[in-house]
Motif scaffolding. Structure first.
Motif, PDB file in Angstrom:
ATOM      1  N   TRP A   1       0.479  63.295 -60.503  1.00  0.00           N
ATOM      2  CA  TRP A   1      -0.180  62.001 -60.371  1.00  0.00           C
ATOM      3  C   TRP A   1       0.793  60.886 -60.760  1.00  0.00           C
ATOM      4  O   TRP A   1       1.485  60.987 -61.792  1.00  0.00           O
ATOM      5  N   LEU A   2       0.836  59.835 -59.950  1.00  0.00           N
ATOM      6  CA  LEU A   2       1.580  58.623 -60.262  1.00  0.00           C
ATOM      7  C   LEU A   2       0.630  57.438 -60.120  1.00  0.00           C
ATOM      8  O   LEU A   2      -0.358  57.497 -59.387  1.00  0.00           O
ATOM      9  N   GLU A   3       0.946  56.363 -60.822  1.00  0.00           N
ATOM     10  CA  GLU A   3       0.223  55.091 -60.661  1.00  0.00           C
ATOM     11  C   GLU A   3       1.284  54.005 -60.531  1.00  0.00           C
ATOM     12  O   GLU A   3       1.567  53.272 -61.471  1.00  0.00           O
ATOM     13  N   LEU A   4       1.868  53.917 -59.352  1.00  0.00           N
ATOM     14  CA  LEU A   4       3.066  53.116 -59.150  1.00  0.00           C
ATOM     15  C   LEU A   4       2.750  51.632 -59.021  1.00  0.00           C
ATOM     16  O   LEU A   4       1.877  51.228 -58.239  1.00  0.00           O
ATOM     17  N   MET A   5       3.458  50.850 -59.810  1.00  0.00           N
ATOM     18  CA  MET A   5       3.408  49.398 -59.715  1.00  0.00           C
ATOM     19  C   MET A   5       4.725  48.855 -60.279  1.00  0.00           C
ATOM     20  O   MET A   5       4.999  49.046 -61.469  1.00  0.00           O
ATOM     21  N   PRO A   6       5.564  48.221 -59.455  1.00  0.00           N
ATOM     22  CA  PRO A   6       6.898  47.791 -59.895  1.00  0.00           C
ATOM     23  C   PRO A   6       6.844  46.519 -60.737  1.00  0.00           C
ATOM     24  O   PRO A   6       7.326  45.459 -60.337  1.00  0.00           O
ATOM     25  N   SER A   7       6.262  46.645 -61.916  1.00  0.00           N
ATOM     26  CA  SER A   7       6.130  45.501 -62.810  1.00  0.00           C
ATOM     27  C   SER A   7       6.586  45.903 -64.199  1.00  0.00           C
ATOM     28  O   SER A   7       6.249  46.999 -64.668  1.00  0.00           O
ATOM     29  N   PRO A   8       7.377  45.069 -64.878  1.00  0.00           N
ATOM     30  CA  PRO A   8       7.771  45.404 -66.261  1.00  0.00           C
ATOM     31  C   PRO A   8       6.580  45.450 -67.208  1.00  0.00           C
ATOM     32  O   PRO A   8       6.691  45.972 -68.321  1.00  0.00           O
ATOM     33  N   ASP A   9       5.427  44.937 -66.761  1.00  0.00           N
ATOM     34  CA  ASP A   9       4.203  44.973 -67.558  1.00  0.00           C
ATOM     35  C   ASP A   9       3.386  46.233 -67.240  1.00  0.00           C
ATOM     36  O   ASP A   9       2.177  46.242 -67.384  1.00  0.00           O
ATOM     37  N   TRP A  10       4.100  47.300 -66.801  1.00  0.00           N
ATOM     38  CA  TRP A  10       3.439  48.540 -66.405  1.00  0.00           C
ATOM     39  C   TRP A  10       4.402  49.695 -66.659  1.00  0.00           C
ATOM     40  O   TRP A  10       5.608  49.578 -66.461  1.00  0.00           O
ATOM     41  N   MET A  11       3.887  50.843 -67.087  1.00  0.00           N
ATOM     42  CA  MET A  11       4.747  51.948 -67.498  1.00  0.00           C
ATOM     43  C   MET A  11       5.140  52.887 -66.365  1.00  0.00           C
ATOM     44  O   MET A  11       6.124  53.621 -66.485  1.00  0.00           O
ATOM     45  N   CYS A  12       4.373  52.930 -65.285  1.00  0.00           N
ATOM     46  CA  CYS A  12       4.636  53.881 -64.204  1.00  0.00           C
ATOM     47  C   CYS A  12       5.208  53.141 -63.004  1.00  0.00           C
ATOM     48  O   CYS A  12       4.471  52.488 -62.261  1.00  0.00           O
ATOM     49  N   ARG A  13       6.511  53.239 -62.799  1.00  0.00           N
ATOM     50  CA  ARG A  13       7.177  52.601 -61.667  1.00  0.00           C
ATOM     51  C   ARG A  13       8.338  53.487 -61.246  1.00  0.00           C
ATOM     52  O   ARG A  13       8.912  54.224 -62.051  1.00  0.00           O
ATOM     53  N   SER A  14       8.705  53.420 -59.975  1.00  0.00           N
ATOM     54  CA  SER A  14       9.717  54.329 -59.449  1.00  0.00           C
ATOM     55  C   SER A  14      11.045  54.176 -60.178  1.00  0.00           C
ATOM     56  O   SER A  14      11.782  55.158 -60.358  1.00  0.00           O
ATOM     57  N   GLN A  15      11.373  52.982 -60.609  1.00  0.00           N
ATOM     58  CA  GLN A  15      12.618  52.742 -61.344  1.00  0.00           C
ATOM     59  C   GLN A  15      12.738  53.686 -62.545  1.00  0.00           C
ATOM     60  O   GLN A  15      13.817  54.199 -62.850  1.00  0.00           O
ATOM     61  N   VAL A  16      11.626  53.929 -63.235  1.00  0.00           N
ATOM     62  CA  VAL A  16      11.623  54.787 -64.414  1.00  0.00           C
ATOM     63  C   VAL A  16      11.504  56.257 -64.023  1.00  0.00           C
ATOM     64  O   VAL A  16      12.105  57.142 -64.659  1.00  0.00           O
ATOM     65  N   LEU A  17      10.754  56.550 -62.972  1.00  0.00           N
ATOM     66  CA  LEU A  17      10.446  57.923 -62.603  1.00  0.00           C
ATOM     67  C   LEU A  17      11.567  58.615 -61.844  1.00  0.00           C
ATOM     68  O   LEU A  17      11.752  59.831 -61.963  1.00  0.00           O
ATOM     69  N   LEU A  18      12.312  57.872 -61.035  1.00  0.00           N
ATOM     70  CA  LEU A  18      13.254  58.497 -60.114  1.00  0.00           C
ATOM     71  C   LEU A  18      14.317  59.361 -60.791  1.00  0.00           C
ATOM     72  O   LEU A  18      14.587  60.476 -60.318  1.00  0.00           O
ATOM     73  N   PRO A  19      14.962  58.943 -61.880  1.00  0.00           N
ATOM     74  CA  PRO A  19      16.011  59.794 -62.457  1.00  0.00           C
ATOM     75  C   PRO A  19      15.522  61.186 -62.837  1.00  0.00           C
ATOM     76  O   PRO A  19      16.143  62.200 -62.505  1.00  0.00           O
ATOM     77  N   LYS A  20      14.389  61.261 -63.523  1.00  0.00           N
ATOM     78  CA  LYS A  20      13.887  62.564 -63.958  1.00  0.00           C
ATOM     79  C   LYS A  20      13.350  63.363 -62.765  1.00  0.00           C
ATOM     80  O   LYS A  20      13.496  64.595 -62.725  1.00  0.00           O
ATOM     81  N   THR A  21      12.736  62.684 -61.785  1.00  0.00           N
ATOM     82  CA  THR A  21      12.243  63.391 -60.601  1.00  0.00           C
ATOM     83  C   THR A  21      13.393  63.971 -59.804  1.00  0.00           C
ATOM     84  O   THR A  21      13.334  65.120 -59.325  1.00  0.00           O
ATOM     85  N   LYS A  22      14.467  63.216 -59.643  1.00  0.00           N
ATOM     86  CA  LYS A  22      15.636  63.728 -58.921  1.00  0.00           C
ATOM     87  C   LYS A  22      16.248  64.916 -59.646  1.00  0.00           C
ATOM     88  O   LYS A  22      16.718  65.874 -59.018  1.00  0.00           O
ATOM     89  N   GLU A  23      16.234  64.875 -60.966  1.00  0.00           N
ATOM     90  CA  GLU A  23      16.735  66.011 -61.739  1.00  0.00           C
ATOM     91  C   GLU A  23      15.895  67.256 -61.466  1.00  0.00           C
ATOM     92  O   GLU A  23      16.418  68.363 -61.293  1.00  0.00           O
ATOM     93  N   LEU A  24      14.577  67.073 -61.424  1.00  0.00           N
ATOM     94  CA  LEU A  24      13.696  68.190 -61.119  1.00  0.00           C
ATOM     95  C   LEU A  24      13.980  68.743 -59.730  1.00  0.00           C
ATOM     96  O   LEU A  24      14.137  69.951 -59.542  1.00  0.00           O
ATOM     97  N   LEU A  25      14.059  67.867 -58.748  1.00  0.00           N
ATOM     98  CA  LEU A  25      14.182  68.304 -57.360  1.00  0.00           C
ATOM     99  C   LEU A  25      15.557  68.876 -57.029  1.00  0.00           C
ATOM    100  O   LEU A  25      15.725  69.550 -56.006  1.00  0.00           O
ATOM    101  N   SER A  26      16.570  68.587 -57.859  1.00  0.00           N
ATOM    102  CA  SER A  26      17.921  69.100 -57.607  1.00  0.00           C
ATOM    103  C   SER A  26      18.235  70.365 -58.394  1.00  0.00           C
ATOM    104  O   SER A  26      19.362  70.866 -58.325  1.00  0.00           O
ATOM    105  N   ASP A  27      17.256  70.891 -59.112  1.00  0.00           N
ATOM    106  CA  ASP A  27      17.476  72.109 -59.887  1.00  0.00           C
ATOM    107  C   ASP A  27      17.841  73.248 -58.934  1.00  0.00           C
ATOM    108  O   ASP A  27      17.053  73.611 -58.054  1.00  0.00           O
ATOM    109  N   PRO A  28      19.036  73.864 -59.073  1.00  0.00           N
ATOM    110  CA  PRO A  28      19.494  74.878 -58.104  1.00  0.00           C
ATOM    111  C   PRO A  28      18.675  76.166 -58.148  1.00  0.00           C
ATOM    112  O   PRO A  28      18.788  77.000 -57.241  1.00  0.00           O
TER     113      PRO A  28
END
Length: 813
Positions: free
Chosen positions: A214-241
């Motif tokens: 589940w995500l609740e995406l909103m690109p606002s600094p007044d919000w905790m769930c945004r792609s800017q924050v999520l992408l690094p850890k998600t990419k790490e998950l998806l690139s696991d060999p």
């Protein structure tokens, strides 16, 4: 090197116009769309969009370019529309018909604005009850997910090892459903680390599982769930060999599972927990929801009946389509989960929606009853009593002129009956003050109230020795304040001179009190209790500290309760976690309480001892607890720390207590609806009329089946539906009848109408034809829908062109 383990990944992006746009601004939904598409682009993932249906409608008018981007992504298969309810409700907290309209209106919005028909159910909030699979199937869904996210609420549903089960509903309807399991991810990047440490345990012999996030995406600094924050850890998950990630939408993944490979799973009500702060502020919003739903159901029923009698109409057209559908839209968006969860944050706007819905339906009701009462053949001063329910009823009300309580008996189903003054019965006194308490007797019911103001006993033919457990009399109230128990003591016991009811006043030791009206209604073998609390001291936070009252009968063995369009047993089970903030809801630490054996009851709780029991009906206090000794407790009000300092120090609540012998589920349900939806009364101002003094529009021949709704649609309702039944009728404004089988018996069901049936079709909930004929073979616990063309109800067009001269030259004086 071992072969990578195949595993699917998809996410749901949950956002809504209700609350979020109200408080954060117009950018919320467009921003969420853009951030979701960025997330898809940078990860390669496919996703699922979960907006409220009203949100799609607002996008169409406020940000059509953002809606166009979403439409392209949906039609390209990058994003799937899931959930698609109009107002994202906690379904179990609202009526059966509200739940059906939530799905109908939501699907219509998605079809109209996105060009697709939703097929997969997945809502972030706890939208769950036994009849939901049947309702979802009825609007065209074939898949679902039962992963509900923890946010303000802490929903619980049984944990499964299998990634997909065959979710089985109350009537046996099945849907492929993704489960709650260890590969469910919440929206926090920190949750990914926990998942990575568990993934290596997956067996390579299994069918590829699904990481569902589940995500609740909103690109606002007044919000905790945004792609800017999520992408690094998600990419790490998806690139696991170690893993071969495959991307799909939820519906695509579910369709990879043959139904024959899935284990049926029928979740029982006591196995789940909504995790919501039910009881907060006296359940004001739950009561508003019931009141508004009952009002619009009554309005559309009586407006549909009035259309059978031709002109004059109570409005311009044969049926007030827009007014009633707008009343539904306001109601459905007010039922949004954030209005229930975040009452102190955004609830004031939700309350305005409830009030507007009530205003719209109330106006339709008043003018329809006024028109019909003028046309009904009765004498000046007679009362016309209207019954919008699908079975005959009796009712007690105050006479509009004398103010005295009177009884009207046997008002026909879906119709009315006129009463002369002689035909109305006086309610008459029932109470005697005695030994510091009181005794009440009416018919075969006797009630004893002790000197402490408590209902000590209720006796009836089924319970000659009394139904109540003597050690637990009724009207005892308790809560926790400052960590210490607080209770209420009796202040006075008296008889109200107007209503003739017993009035017991309870006083808090410091401030505030509760007034209880104890009534013996003349229209039912029952005891009614109405509570009014004012100036209450705020209890400690949490459900366990809230104000509660208990019920117990002699030899209590089992409990039956209800949920939307179903009645079923409930078992004592479960200890569930409920969390709250210690201060600011967004930034403070959170604490937990254990909630023991909770259950929610939409309108009834029946305490049973072999072949007899005490049926408890309530008007909107749905949170109950099942104690070890056989008693049940009802949560009347609580302080919810999620609302920070917001607290309402008053409430009103009503019960009807019916001692009984053997009783069917359909009898229980009808009793609850009769209690919740009283009759409507109008006075004849002038004698005479062209309509009969007594009338019933329709009747159902099966005791196990109830007519639950009667209304009209227009051909516009079938837009985009190839098999919309009324398209073949050749006329507009078809009648719709909803039927519910409540006893699990099923079988042939015949309806009779006080009108000429030109065409009839059995349909699904969207109005798509599924069968023909007025005689149904309804399945056990089935919800059935008929669409009809009733000749007398067809619109009567006027020859306005014949009156053109009135307007054509009037300006030439």
């Amino acid at each position: 090197m071992s072969r990578p383990l195949p595993i699917y990944y998809t996410f749901g992006n949950h956002m809504h116009w209700v609350d979020m746009e109200w408080l954060w601004g117009y950018h919320v939904l467009p921003g969420s769309i853009h951030d979701m598409l960025r997330f898809c682009h940078e990860t390669g993932a496919k996703g699922n969009v979960n907006f409220d249906g009203v949100g799609y409608e607002k996008l169409a008018s406020e940000y059509p370019e953002a809606l166009s981007e979403l439409r392209k992504a949906v039609q390209a298969g990058t994003v799937e529309v899931v959930g698609a309810s109009y107002g994202q409700p906690y379904g179990a907290l609202h009526g059966g018909e509200s739940n059906i309209r939530q799905r109908i209106y939501g699907v219509r919005s998605a079809m109209r604005l996105l060009g697709i028909r939703p097929r997969t159910f997945w809502e972030e909030e706890f939208d769950f009850f036994p009849q939901l699979p049947q309702i979802l199937s009825g609007v065209g869904f074939d898949g679902a997910s039962l992963f509900f996210q923890w946010t303000w609420h802490t929903p619980e549903i049984p944990f499964e090892e299998a990634p997909v089960v065959l979710w089985t509903g109350h009537d046996g309807t099945t849907l492929r459903a993704a489960t709650r399991n260890r590969l469910n991810l919440h929206q926090w990047p920190e949750d990914v680390d926990v998942l990575l440490s568990q993934l290596h345990d997956q067996s390579k012999d299994e069918k590829p599982p699904l990481i569902l996030q589940w995500l609740e995406l909103m690109p606002s600094p007044d919000w905790m769930c945004r792609s800017q924050v999520l992408l690094p850890k998600t990419k790490e998950l998806l690139s696991d060999p170690r893993f071969e990630f495959r991307f799909s939408t939820l519906g695509e993944y579910l369709r990879t599972w043959p139904v024959a490979d899935l284990q049926p799973r029928r979740y029982k009500p006591h196995e789940v927990f909504h995790g919501m702060s039910l009881g907060k502020n006296g359940d004001l919003f739950r009561r508003l929801s019931r009141k508004a739903e009952q009002s619009v159901l009554d309005a559309e029923t009586l407006a549909a009946v009035a259309g059978l009698f031709g002109r004059p109409y109570a409005q311009w057209d044969v049926y007030p389509t827009w007014e009633l559908e707008e009343a539904w839209r306001e109601l459905l968006q007010a039922q949004h989960h954030d209005n229930d969860e975040c009452e102190g944050l955004c609830g004031h706007i939700g309350r305005f929606s409830y009030e507007r819905s009530l205003s719209l339906s109330g106006h339709v009701l008043n003018r329809t009853c006024d028109l019909l009462s003028r046309r009904i053949d009765a004498a000046e001063g007679d009362l016309v009593v209207f019954n919008a329910l699908g079975w005959p009823v009796s009712d007690t009300f105050f006479h509009p002129v004398t103010g005295e309580p009177v009884v009207a008996r046997d008002v026909p189903a879906l119709g009315w009956r006129s009463f002369s003054p002689e035909q109305l019965e006086a309610k008459g006194p029932a109470w005697e003050l005695k030994d510091g308490g009181a005794i009440g007797r009416r018919g075969e019911i006797e009630v004893v109230v002790d000197s402490q103001g408590r209902i000590a006993q209720i006796s009836s033919p089924e319970w000659p020795e009394g139904a109540l457990e003597e050690s637990l009399p009724l009207l005892q109230f308790s809560c926790i304040e400052g960590g210490q128990p607080a209770s209420f003591a009796v202040e006075s016991i008296s008889i109200d001179p107007q209503s003739l009811d017993l009035v017991v006043r309870f006083q808090h030791p410091v401030e505030g009190g509760i007034r209880a009206f104890v009534k013996l209604p003349a229209d039912a073998a029952a005891v009614d209790v109405s509570l009014t609390a004012a100036s209450l001291r705020r209890p400690d936070g949490g459900m366990n500290a809230g104000l509660q009252t208990a019920f117990q009968i002699r030899g209590s063995q089992s409990v039956v309760t209800d949920s939307p369009y179903a009645v079923h047993p409930i078992e004592r089970s479960g200890v569930f976690k409920k969390k709250y903030p210690t201060g600011d809801w967004m930034t403070s630490k959170q604490w937990f309480e254990d909630v023991v054996a909770p259950f929610d009851a939409y309108s009834l709780v029946d305490l049973l001892a072999e072949d007899r029991g005490l049926l408890i009906l309530h008007d909107g206090s749905p949170q109950w607890f099942h104690d070890e000794q056989g008693s049940v407790r009802n949560l009347l009000t609580m302080f919810d720390p999620w609302d920070e300092e917001y607290w309402i120090d008053r409430f009103q609540a009503s019960y009807r207590l019916i001692p009984h012998g053997p009783l069917s589920h359909s009898d229980r349900w009808r009793a609850a609806q009769t209690f919740l939806r009283p009759t409507r009364v109008a006075m004849k101002l002038h004698s005479g009329g062209d309509l009969p003094a007594s009338f019933s529009a329709a009747q159902c021949g099966s005791p196990h089946v109830a007519i639950a709704a009667l209304y009209r649609e227009t051909l516009e309702s079938g837009r985009g539906l190839e098999s919309y039944a009324a398209s073949s009728f050749g006329v507009d404004y078809p009648y719709v009848v909803r039927l519910v089988e409540l006893d699990g018996v099923g079988g042939p069901t015949k309806l009779s109408f006080a009108a000429s049936v030109a065409s009839v079709a059995e349909t699904n909930l969207m109005g798509e034809r599924t069968g023909d004929g007025i005689n149904l073979d309804i399945r056990p616990f089935g919800i059935a829908t008929l669409m009809l063309d009733l000749i007398e109800g067809r619109k009567q067009n006027r020859d306005l062109d014949a009156k053109r001269e009135i307007w054509a030259t009037v300006h030439r004086l």
